[in-house]
Scaffold this motif. Sequence first.
Motif, PDB file in Angstrom:
ATOM      1  N   ALA A 297      -5.586   3.896   4.917  1.00 14.47           N
ATOM      2  CA  ALA A 297      -5.176   3.215   6.146  1.00 14.47           C
ATOM      3  C   ALA A 297      -4.421   4.164   7.071  1.00 14.47           C
ATOM      4  CB  ALA A 297      -4.317   1.995   5.801  1.00 14.47           C
ATOM      5  N   LEU A 298      -3.590   4.999   6.497  1.00 15.90           N
ATOM      6  CA  LEU A 298      -2.854   5.972   7.309  1.00 15.90           C
ATOM      7  C   LEU A 298      -3.809   6.986   7.938  1.00 15.90           C
ATOM      8  CD1 LEU A 298       0.027   6.597   8.154  1.00 15.90           C
ATOM      9  CD2 LEU A 298       0.190   8.139   6.206  1.00 15.90           C
ATOM     10  N   GLY A 299      -4.815   7.411   7.208  1.00 17.06           N
ATOM     11  CA  GLY A 299      -5.820   8.326   7.760  1.00 17.06           C
ATOM     12  C   GLY A 299      -6.585   7.686   8.900  1.00 17.06           C
ATOM     13  N   TRP A 300      -6.956   6.412   8.749  1.00 20.77           N
ATOM     14  CA  TRP A 300      -7.648   5.680   9.809  1.00 20.77           C
ATOM     15  C   TRP A 300      -6.773   5.599  11.052  1.00 20.77           C
ATOM     16  CZ3 TRP A 300      -6.764   0.596  11.794  1.00 20.77           C
ATOM     17  CH2 TRP A 300      -7.795   0.105  12.608  1.00 20.77           C
ATOM     18  N   THR A 301      -5.485   5.379  10.857  1.00 23.45           N
ATOM     19  CA  THR A 301      -4.552   5.301  11.980  1.00 23.45           C
ATOM     20  C   THR A 301      -4.443   6.637  12.691  1.00 23.45           C
ATOM     21  OG1 THR A 301      -3.297   3.650  10.756  1.00 23.45           O
ATOM     22  CG2 THR A 301      -2.195   4.676  12.612  1.00 23.45           C
ATOM     23  N   VAL A 302      -4.304   7.717  11.938  1.00 21.46           N
ATOM     24  CA  VAL A 302      -4.175   9.052  12.546  1.00 21.46           C
ATOM     25  C   VAL A 302      -5.441   9.419  13.317  1.00 21.46           C
ATOM     26  CG1 VAL A 302      -3.979  11.514  11.996  1.00 21.46           C
ATOM     27  CG2 VAL A 302      -2.458   9.866  10.903  1.00 21.46           C
TER      28      VAL A 302
ATOM     29  N   VAL B  84      -4.141   2.186  -6.962  1.00 25.04           N
ATOM     30  CA  VAL B  84      -4.843   1.465  -5.889  1.00 25.04           C
ATOM     31  C   VAL B  84      -3.978   1.399  -4.637  1.00 25.04           C
ATOM     32  CG1 VAL B  84      -5.732  -0.803  -5.224  1.00 25.04           C
ATOM     33  CG2 VAL B  84      -6.300   0.151  -7.446  1.00 25.04           C
ATOM     34  N   THR B  85      -2.685   1.156  -4.802  1.00 27.48           N
ATOM     35  CA  THR B  85      -1.776   1.097  -3.657  1.00 27.48           C
ATOM     36  C   THR B  85      -1.735   2.431  -2.928  1.00 27.48           C
ATOM     37  OG1 THR B  85      -0.412  -0.565  -4.743  1.00 27.48           O
ATOM     38  CG2 THR B  85       0.609   0.671  -2.961  1.00 27.48           C
ATOM     39  N   ALA B  86      -1.602   3.513  -3.673  1.00 25.25           N
ATOM     40  CA  ALA B  86      -1.530   4.836  -3.047  1.00 25.25           C
ATOM     41  C   ALA B  86      -2.820   5.160  -2.304  1.00 25.25           C
ATOM     42  CB  ALA B  86      -1.235   5.897  -4.102  1.00 25.25           C
ATOM     43  N   VAL B  87      -3.954   4.889  -2.921  1.00 23.77           N
ATOM     44  CA  VAL B  87      -5.239   5.218  -2.291  1.00 23.77           C
ATOM     45  C   VAL B  87      -5.450   4.391  -1.022  1.00 23.77           C
ATOM     46  CG1 VAL B  87      -7.739   5.071  -2.615  1.00 23.77           C
ATOM     47  CG2 VAL B  87      -6.310   6.041  -4.397  1.00 23.77           C
TER      48      VAL B  87
ATOM     49  N   ILE C 275       0.609  -3.073   4.240  1.00 24.15           N
ATOM     50  CA  ILE C 275       0.168  -4.219   3.422  1.00 24.15           C
ATOM     51  C   ILE C 275       0.051  -3.864   1.942  1.00 24.15           C
ATOM     52  CG2 ILE C 275      -1.809  -5.740   2.968  1.00 24.15           C
ATOM     53  CD1 ILE C 275      -2.030  -6.119   5.991  1.00 24.15           C
ATOM     54  N   PRO C 276      -0.678  -2.808   1.551  1.00 23.79           N
ATOM     55  CA  PRO C 276      -0.755  -2.525   0.105  1.00 23.79           C
ATOM     56  C   PRO C 276       0.595  -2.152  -0.497  1.00 23.79           C
ATOM     57  CG  PRO C 276      -1.925  -0.836   1.364  1.00 23.79           C
ATOM     58  CD  PRO C 276      -1.517  -1.900   2.323  1.00 23.79           C
ATOM     59  N   ILE C 277       1.454  -1.509   0.294  1.00 26.73           N
ATOM     60  CA  ILE C 277       2.787  -1.167  -0.217  1.00 26.73           C
ATOM     61  C   ILE C 277       3.578  -2.445  -0.482  1.00 26.73           C
ATOM     62  CG2 ILE C 277       4.960  -0.005   0.342  1.00 26.73           C
ATOM     63  CD1 ILE C 277       3.237   2.002   1.975  1.00 26.73           C
ATOM     64  N   GLY C 278       3.493  -3.395   0.443  1.00 26.66           N
ATOM     65  CA  GLY C 278       4.166  -4.683   0.249  1.00 26.66           C
ATOM     66  C   GLY C 278       3.606  -5.441  -0.945  1.00 26.66           C
ATOM     67  N   LEU C 279       2.273  -5.389  -1.116  1.00 26.76           N
ATOM     68  CA  LEU C 279       1.666  -6.048  -2.282  1.00 26.76           C
ATOM     69  C   LEU C 279       2.163  -5.434  -3.581  1.00 26.76           C
ATOM     70  CD1 LEU C 279      -2.033  -6.466  -1.076  1.00 26.76           C
ATOM     71  CD2 LEU C 279      -0.333  -8.272  -1.373  1.00 26.76           C
ATOM     72  N   GLN C 280       2.314  -4.123  -3.612  1.00 29.94           N
ATOM     73  CA  GLN C 280       2.803  -3.445  -4.821  1.00 29.94           C
ATOM     74  C   GLN C 280       4.252  -3.816  -5.096  1.00 29.94           C
ATOM     75  OE1 GLN C 280       1.422  -1.747  -7.227  1.00 29.94           O
ATOM     76  NE2 GLN C 280       3.369  -1.293  -8.216  1.00 29.94           N
ATOM     77  N   LEU C 281       5.097  -3.756  -4.061  1.00 33.96           N
ATOM     78  CA  LEU C 281       6.525  -4.041  -4.264  1.00 33.96           C
ATOM     79  C   LEU C 281       6.770  -5.492  -4.681  1.00 33.96           C
ATOM     80  CD1 LEU C 281       8.056  -2.046  -1.276  1.00 33.96           C
ATOM     81  CD2 LEU C 281       8.055  -1.427  -3.705  1.00 33.96           C
TER      82      LEU C 281
END
Length: 190
Positions: free
Chosen positions: A32-37, A24-27, A58-64
Amino acid sequence: MRPTVSPPLWLAEAMDNATIAIIVTAVTAVMALGWTVLGQQRLRGTRHLMQGLGLTLIPIGLQLSGIMELLVSGAKGVYRFFRDTTVDTLMTAGLIVLALGAVLFIAASLVKPRTREESRQLRLARAEKSGPAVETGRPAAGRRPAVGGAAPADSATTTTPVTRAKPASAKGLDDEDAEIEALLRKRGIE
């Protein structure tokens, strides 16, 4: 013998919460990165870039921090609740109220908010509609009485309205007397 239907892979007990959380974090981070680009290619500006990077992190922080696993566990719990619970009339009513609340919340966010100018004009229109202004003899909220013109102690409880005085020209006063009378009235002296 009936064939058994297995639940979806993401809900199977063979897949633990940590694995699902990583997926879920990776997806979500890639989305979000695609939306930004895409936003940067359309030249939306620095604000969009910062928002997109924030959404990516945000999802990366939630995972960590381990919170993503809790969210996955909660999602599994909600699924199990609906799978194992029989839907009765009360539950249906609750789901309808929940959906109505969500729709109202989303619809309210789409309504254009009033500007300060529109609010001020609306207040003035209401004041004009309610009738002529009546003064109560008290200073308005947030205003202090004039220097030397402290209001009497019982003026806070006074409710008898004081009607506005007639203009100076109607009383037959000259400009100087009218000015003195206005000062006296302003200080609460009749």
